[in-house]
Design an enzyme around this catalytic site. Structure first.
Site, PDB file in Angstrom:
ATOM      1  CE  LYS A  66      41.175  20.955  50.407  1.00 53.37           C
ATOM      2  NZ  LYS A  66      41.332  20.186  49.153  1.00 53.37           N
ATOM      3  CG  HIS A 194      38.579  15.929  44.670  1.00 51.05           C
ATOM      4  ND1 HIS A 194      38.039  14.993  45.526  1.00 51.05           N
ATOM      5  CD2 HIS A 194      39.743  16.338  45.244  1.00 51.05           C
ATOM      6  CE1 HIS A 194      38.851  14.850  46.570  1.00 51.05           C
ATOM      7  NE2 HIS A 194      39.889  15.640  46.428  1.00 51.05           N
ATOM      8  N   GLY A 234      41.054  12.132  47.136  1.00 53.19           N
ATOM      9  CA  GLY A 234      39.996  11.272  47.659  1.00 53.19           C
ATOM     10  C   GLY A 234      40.484   9.925  48.160  1.00 53.19           C
ATOM     11  CD  GLU A 271      44.081  18.086  41.709  1.00 49.77           C
ATOM     12  OE1 GLU A 271      43.061  18.048  42.437  1.00 49.77           O
ATOM     13  OE2 GLU A 271      44.154  18.794  40.698  1.00 49.77           O
ATOM     14  CE1 TYR A 329      35.567  24.665  59.996  1.00 43.06           C
ATOM     15  CE2 TYR A 329      37.875  24.486  60.601  1.00 43.06           C
ATOM     16  CZ  TYR A 329      36.699  25.196  60.591  1.00 43.06           C
ATOM     17  OH  TYR A 329      36.655  26.433  61.161  1.00 43.06           O
ATOM     18  CG  ASP A 359      32.286  26.661  71.900  1.00 43.30           C
ATOM     19  OD1 ASP A 359      31.189  26.235  72.324  1.00 43.30           O
ATOM     20  OD2 ASP A 359      32.435  27.078  70.735  1.00 43.30           O
TER      21      ASP A 359
HETATM   22  C1  LIG Z   1      41.264  18.978  48.897  1.00 38.17           C
HETATM   23  C2  LIG Z   1      41.611  18.683  47.478  1.00 38.17           C
HETATM   24  C3  LIG Z   1      42.434  17.612  47.171  1.00 38.17           C
HETATM   25  C4  LIG Z   1      42.933  16.616  48.200  1.00 38.17           C
HETATM   26  O1  LIG Z   1      41.932  15.740  48.551  1.00 38.17           O
HETATM   27  P1  LIG Z   1      42.225  14.442  49.478  1.00 38.17           P
HETATM   28  O2  LIG Z   1      40.885  13.858  49.654  1.00 38.17           O
HETATM   29  O3  LIG Z   1      42.849  14.923  50.718  1.00 38.17           O
HETATM   30  O4  LIG Z   1      43.123  13.561  48.704  1.00 38.17           O
HETATM   31  C5  LIG Z   1      42.789  17.434  45.852  1.00 38.17           C
HETATM   32  N1  LIG Z   1      42.342  18.251  44.883  1.00 38.17           N
HETATM   33  C6  LIG Z   1      41.554  19.309  45.140  1.00 38.17           C
HETATM   34  C7  LIG Z   1      41.133  20.184  44.033  1.00 38.17           C
HETATM   35  C8  LIG Z   1      41.145  19.551  46.442  1.00 38.17           C
HETATM   36  O5  LIG Z   1      40.336  20.574  46.694  1.00 38.17           O
END
Ligand SMILES: *Cc1c(COP(=O)(O)O)cnc(C)c1O
Length: 456
Positions: A66, A194, A234, A271, A329, A359
């Site tokens: 994402k 997370h 994170g 992740e 965001y 805007d």
């Molecule tokens: C958004 C997200 C991430 C990525 O987070 P970062 O802070 O960009 O590293 C990893 N795991 C999950 C489940 C997320 O929703």
């Protein structure tokens, strides 16, 4: 077979992505067509990968799609052998279209639509997260060979973007959830968390790892074979973050060794999103309009003390409905870098910077000091790879900037080498004949068609 296509250019020896920024600015300045654009250095993604491997040798990255789902980034990471964190059917589709084996995907969305769980099931994606009883019941109904990962809540109070308000089971709820999974005959293989995106507090990781250990022990007591720890995302993606990546990993590694020592046999994944892509992208915008405001409240007699009683408003051709959606965001604070270095004695003015839409919300910088610039001049924004292009719109008819991908030949060859050394995936499960960015050794030559390489 689906051959992913993206254009990229090789950097000539001695040239950097910065030089390409300069070159594109020069080309563009010859014309009136001064659209905003990006330069993305895929070599920077490689650098991040090597840095990850050095700092977190026990942790396999599953890139969070994402954050930036561009083909070029995904292909580079697929070649480097990372896994992928997908949150939807479309993200799973996208990653699988690059020939990534389903074993390298974790469906890391604890609240999924039933039809999308079914999609994961029929496409071999087994690892998925959950944090509620209802989710377990949905999975039991339509994906009975899922390998479930219990997402727990964390203390994310010091993160820029909090996630544990929406996701993650409280520790006291975990036993009940594990018992429910057992009752439904589901397989729970581990725990994820997370700490929040843009985490500034390494202690949050330490606590979450300790909490995960508690939940592991609950699972073991119930007879689950708990063998996967997922420490989430994170991690900072640029050097201007409040905490350095290595400061966080210096806390994570001993916590892992304490709670999940090597001989525990637990596989550890993460992740990361932002970490991999933020610094690879530089956005270049053009000043399309300018206003000079005379400050009423600055007394006229201040002038001879050198106080300038004017402030400037610059309007540029990308804004919060486009790349700078990260301001809304992702709580980002974006500050420009000047294209032309100011002279040592050049006067600076109080300035605000605005996006191109109609805007009033479309403001990029509320206040900063900049020299007097002109319509047609350029401004650079660095570290723009994370949560920017992924969520931008064409509101008001303003098009998304083109992205010029570049990589140096040594970096490209390094990617090929890592790919050739082998992915943890049997070759026959790769659906691509010759993955575009995944050339094997015999294919070190640039494929003539896909991707197209232009030497610049
Ligand atoms: C958004 C997200 C991430 C990525 O987070 P970062 O802070 O960009 O590293 C990893 N795991 C999950 C489940 C997320 O929703």
């Amino acid at each position: 077979m689906n051959t992913a296509e993206f254009d990229f250019s090789f950097l000539e020896e001695g040239f950097s992505a910065k030089d390409i920024v300069e070159q594109k600015i020069n080309e563009s300045s010859m014309t009136d067509d001064r659209d905003a654009f990006y330069v993305c250095d895929l070599g920077d993604v490689l650098k991040k990968h090597l840095r990850w491997a050095r700092a977190l040798p026990r942790v396999s990255p599953f890139y969070a799609v994402k954050c930036n789902d561009s083909q070029a980034v995904l292909m580079t990471l697929a070649s480097l052998g990372t896994g992928f964190d997908c949150a939807s059917k479309t993200e799973i589709q996208l990653v699988q279209s690059l020939g990534v084996d389903p074993s390298r995907i974790i469906y890391a969305n604890p609240c999924k639509q039933v039809s999308q769980i079914k999609y994961a099931s029929t496409h071999g994606v087994q690892m998925m997260t959950f944090d509620s009883e209802m989710e377990l019941m949905k999975v039991a109904r339509c994906h009975n060979n899922a390998k479930l990962v219990l997402r727990i809540a964390t203390d994310d109070s010091k993160a820029v973007c909090r996630l544990s308000i929406k996701f993650g089971a409280q520790l006291k709820a975990c036993r009940g959830l594990l018992e429910k999974a057992k009752e439904l005959g589901l397989d729970v293989i581990g725990v994820s968390f997370h700490v929040g995106s843009g985490c500034t507090d390494s202690a949050a990781f330490k606590q979450a790892i300790a909490d995960a250990r508690c939940v592991f022990d609950m699972g073991l007591v119930l007879g689950f074979c708990m063998n996967l720890l997922d420490i989430g995302g994170g991690f900072p993606g640029s050097e201007d973050a409040d905490i350095k990546f290595e400061e966080i990993t210096a806390v994570i590694n001993p916590a892992l060794d304490k709670y999940f020592p090597v001989d525990s046999g637990v596989r550890i994944i993460a992740e990361p999103g932002r970490f991999y892509v933020a610094s690879a992208y530089t956005l270049v915008v053009n000043i399309i309009a300018k206003k000079v405001l005379i400050d009423d409240d600055s007394a006229s007699d201040e002038e001879d003390e050198g106080v300038i009683d004017r402030s400037l408003m610059y309007y540029v051709n990308d804004g919060v409905y486009g790349s700078f959606n990260c301001i809304l965001y992702d709580h980002a604070h974006c500050l420009p870098t000047l294209h032309k270095k100011p002279k040592p004695d050049e006067a600076m003015y109080r300035c605000s910077i605005w996006g191109p839409t109609c805007d009033g919300l479309d403001r990029i910088v509320e206040q900063c000091n900049l020299p007097d610039m002109h319509v047609g001049d350029w401004l650079l924004f660095e570290n723009m790879g994370a949560y920017t292009v992924a969520a931008s719109s064409t509101f008001n008819g303003f098009q998304k900037p083109d992205i010029h991908y570049v990589i140096s030949r040594p970096a490209w060859q390094h990617v090929q080498q890592i790919y050739a050394q082998g992915l943890p995936v049997p070759a026959e499960s790769c659906t691509l004949d010759v993955p575009a960015c995944c050339g094997r050794e015999k294919n070190l030559e640039i494929p003539s068609k896909s991707p197209q390489a232009h030497v610049v």
